[in-house]
Motif scaffolding. Structure first.
Motif, PDB file in Angstrom:
ATOM      1  N   ILE A  95       0.848  -1.194   0.000  1.00  0.00           N
ATOM      2  CA  ILE A  95       0.000   0.000   0.000  1.00  0.00           C
ATOM      3  C   ILE A  95       0.878   1.237   0.000  1.00  0.00           C
ATOM      4  N   LYS A  96       0.659   2.123  -0.967  1.00  0.00           N
ATOM      5  CA  LYS A  96       1.418   3.372  -1.026  1.00  0.00           C
ATOM      6  C   LYS A  96       0.729   4.440  -0.177  1.00  0.00           C
ATOM      7  N   GLY A  97       1.539   5.226   0.537  1.00  0.00           N
ATOM      8  CA  GLY A  97       0.956   6.275   1.369  1.00  0.00           C
ATOM      9  C   GLY A  97       2.002   7.074   2.100  1.00  0.00           C
ATOM     10  N   GLY A  98       1.593   7.643   3.212  1.00  0.00           N
ATOM     11  CA  GLY A  98       2.487   8.465   4.024  1.00  0.00           C
ATOM     12  C   GLY A  98       1.996   8.469   5.453  1.00  0.00           C
ATOM     13  N   MET A  99       2.573   9.333   6.260  1.00  0.00           N
ATOM     14  CA  MET A  99       2.246   9.374   7.686  1.00  0.00           C
ATOM     15  C   MET A  99       1.381  10.596   8.003  1.00  0.00           C
ATOM     16  N   HIS A 100       0.133  10.364   8.386  1.00  0.00           N
ATOM     17  CA  HIS A 100      -0.734  11.442   8.857  1.00  0.00           C
ATOM     18  C   HIS A 100      -0.398  11.759  10.316  1.00  0.00           C
ATOM     19  N   GLN A 101      -0.523  13.035  10.672  1.00  0.00           N
ATOM     20  CA  GLN A 101      -0.453  13.403  12.080  1.00  0.00           C
ATOM     21  C   GLN A 101      -1.864  13.309  12.656  1.00  0.00           C
ATOM     22  N   VAL A 102      -2.022  12.497  13.694  1.00  0.00           N
ATOM     23  CA  VAL A 102      -3.342  12.254  14.259  1.00  0.00           C
ATOM     24  C   VAL A 102      -3.309  12.362  15.778  1.00  0.00           C
ATOM     25  N   PRO A 188      -3.164  -8.091  -0.963  1.00  0.00           N
ATOM     26  CA  PRO A 188      -2.214  -8.528  -1.989  1.00  0.00           C
ATOM     27  C   PRO A 188      -1.376  -7.369  -2.532  1.00  0.00           C
ATOM     28  N   ASN A 189      -0.101  -7.620  -2.697  1.00  0.00           N
ATOM     29  CA  ASN A 189       0.779  -6.613  -3.290  1.00  0.00           C
ATOM     30  C   ASN A 189       0.402  -6.416  -4.760  1.00  0.00           C
ATOM     31  N   PRO A 190       0.202  -5.167  -5.188  1.00  0.00           N
ATOM     32  CA  PRO A 190      -0.136  -4.936  -6.606  1.00  0.00           C
ATOM     33  C   PRO A 190       0.923  -5.458  -7.568  1.00  0.00           C
ATOM     34  N   LYS A 191       2.170  -5.527  -7.126  1.00  0.00           N
ATOM     35  CA  LYS A 191       3.236  -6.030  -7.986  1.00  0.00           C
ATOM     36  C   LYS A 191       3.328  -7.546  -7.865  1.00  0.00           C
ATOM     37  N   GLY A 192       3.478  -8.207  -9.018  1.00  0.00           N
ATOM     38  CA  GLY A 192       3.589  -9.660  -9.004  1.00  0.00           C
ATOM     39  C   GLY A 192       3.125 -10.262 -10.309  1.00  0.00           C
ATOM     40  N   SER A 193       2.943 -11.581 -10.309  1.00  0.00           N
ATOM     41  CA  SER A 193       2.518 -12.298 -11.509  1.00  0.00           C
ATOM     42  C   SER A 193       1.088 -11.914 -11.871  1.00  0.00           C
ATOM     43  N   ASN A 194       0.727 -12.145 -13.130  1.00  0.00           N
ATOM     44  CA  ASN A 194      -0.610 -11.778 -13.594  1.00  0.00           C
ATOM     45  C   ASN A 194      -1.714 -12.568 -12.895  1.00  0.00           C
ATOM     46  N   GLU A 195      -1.385 -13.766 -12.432  1.00  0.00           N
ATOM     47  CA  GLU A 195      -2.367 -14.566 -11.700  1.00  0.00           C
ATOM     48  C   GLU A 195      -1.669 -15.292 -10.564  1.00  0.00           C
ATOM     49  N   GLU A 196      -2.216 -15.160  -9.371  1.00  0.00           N
ATOM     50  CA  GLU A 196      -1.624 -15.781  -8.187  1.00  0.00           C
ATOM     51  C   GLU A 196      -2.732 -16.371  -7.331  1.00  0.00           C
ATOM     52  N   VAL A 197      -2.510 -17.573  -6.824  1.00  0.00           N
ATOM     53  CA  VAL A 197      -3.473 -18.237  -5.939  1.00  0.00           C
ATOM     54  C   VAL A 197      -2.792 -18.526  -4.609  1.00  0.00           C
ATOM     55  N   ASP A 219       1.493  -4.929 -13.120  1.00  0.00           N
ATOM     56  CA  ASP A 219       1.685  -4.585 -11.699  1.00  0.00           C
ATOM     57  C   ASP A 219       0.588  -3.686 -11.148  1.00  0.00           C
ATOM     58  N   ARG A 220      -0.609  -3.903 -11.645  1.00  0.00           N
ATOM     59  CA  ARG A 220      -1.795  -3.221 -11.123  1.00  0.00           C
ATOM     60  C   ARG A 220      -2.858  -4.270 -10.848  1.00  0.00           C
ATOM     61  N   LEU A 221      -3.548  -4.122  -9.725  1.00  0.00           N
ATOM     62  CA  LEU A 221      -4.599  -5.075  -9.387  1.00  0.00           C
ATOM     63  C   LEU A 221      -5.769  -4.955 -10.356  1.00  0.00           C
ATOM     64  N   GLU A 222      -6.265  -6.097 -10.795  1.00  0.00           N
ATOM     65  CA  GLU A 222      -7.422  -6.139 -11.688  1.00  0.00           C
ATOM     66  C   GLU A 222      -8.637  -6.750 -10.994  1.00  0.00           C
ATOM     67  N   LYS A 223      -8.376  -7.768 -10.154  1.00  0.00           N
ATOM     68  CA  LYS A 223      -9.475  -8.455  -9.479  1.00  0.00           C
ATOM     69  C   LYS A 223      -8.915  -9.276  -8.319  1.00  0.00           C
TER      70      LYS A 223
END
Length: 255
Positions: A95-102, A188-197, A219-223
């Motif tokens: 997951i891409k992101g950053g640190m919010h101050q909360v 699931p990590n968006p990066k990886g093989s086209n199909e993973e079980v 390297d983008r989630l489809e389903k």
């Protein structure tokens, strides 16, 4: 002189009325834009967010993952946002992101925003239609529907929830809680093989199958699909993106 003065006065009054109308029209036309800016600001800068990490989310003293731990915020905790990190500064668990101050429990610190959501997490055993109705109070674009299908001997029922977000991890964590995806399965990590079980290592007693299938493209989630099968019963949960919404659907089948 009186005959000349009257047209001059009338003309002056007409001009004044015309100027007032123009001024009023300008203020009226500007109002929707001002409201749109205010609404956009409210939408992009939420005052509160909810913890979606099932094991809790660490509150840290500074905006990096090596900083001192101040507390662990449990799943479902509502935290107050002090300032947002709008840039992507790190990737955690795919997951891409950053640190919010909360702010949490009288502590002010930083937390990874990939595990913070505008949508409050479903409570345990909460029905999908009840969750959708609760969300609609704050997010009118939330949609829920139920359909039946299959055959008389093998009936099926599909519950579908549409969330106004394009964040896959938000959809995954809500589907995980709402539609019974085992906690063992991580996002699931968006990066990886086209199909993973990925098969569950410790499924429920009597389960024939319990597995997560991930479909990717460049390297983008489809389903994301979770499948469970046992004697006489099974269900499938699918997560897909449709435009600017995430579609979460569970189909129950009686075998």
């Amino acid at each position: 002189m009186k005959k000349v003065a009257f047209p001059i006065v009338a003309l002056a009054l007409a001009f004044a009325l015309f100027a007032c109308k123009n001024e009023t029209k300008t203020e009226t036309e500007a109002l929707p834009e001002d409201l749109a800016v205010a609404e956009a600001s409210e939408e992009t800068s939420p005052e509160h967010l909810y913890v979606t990490a099932s094991s809790g989310l660490t509150l840290r003293q500074h905006d990096n993952l090596n900083s001192e731990k101040l507390a662990v915020m449990p799943y479902g905790t509502k935290v107050k946002v002090i300032s947002e990190e709008k840039e992507t500064t790190m990737t955690v668990g795919g997951i891409k992101g950053g640190m919010h101050q909360v702010e949490y429990n009288q502590h002010t610190g930083y937390a990874f925003n990939g595990y913070l959501s505008r949508f409050f997490p479903p409570e345990e055993d909460m029905r999908p239609n009840a969750y959708a109705e609760a969300l609609k109070a704050q997010f009118p674009n939330v949609s829920f529907s139920e359909t039946t299908g299959g055959t008389a001997s093998n009936p099926s029922n599909t519950a579908t929830l549409l969330l106004p977000t394009t964040q896959w991890h938000e959809g995954f964590y809500i589907a995980k809680q709402l539609f019974d995806i085992p906690t063992e399965f991580a996002f699931p990590n968006p990066k990886g093989s086209n199909e993973e079980v990925v098969k569950q290592t410790k499924p429920k007693s009597g389960a024939w199958a319990s597995e997560l299938q991930v479909n990717r493209q460049n390297d983008r989630l489809e389903k994301i699909t979770y499948s469970y099968r046992a004697e006489g019963f099974g269900y499938t949960v699918t997560i897909t993106q449709e435009g600017d919404t995430m579609k979460l659907a569970r189909t129950d089948v009686a075998d």
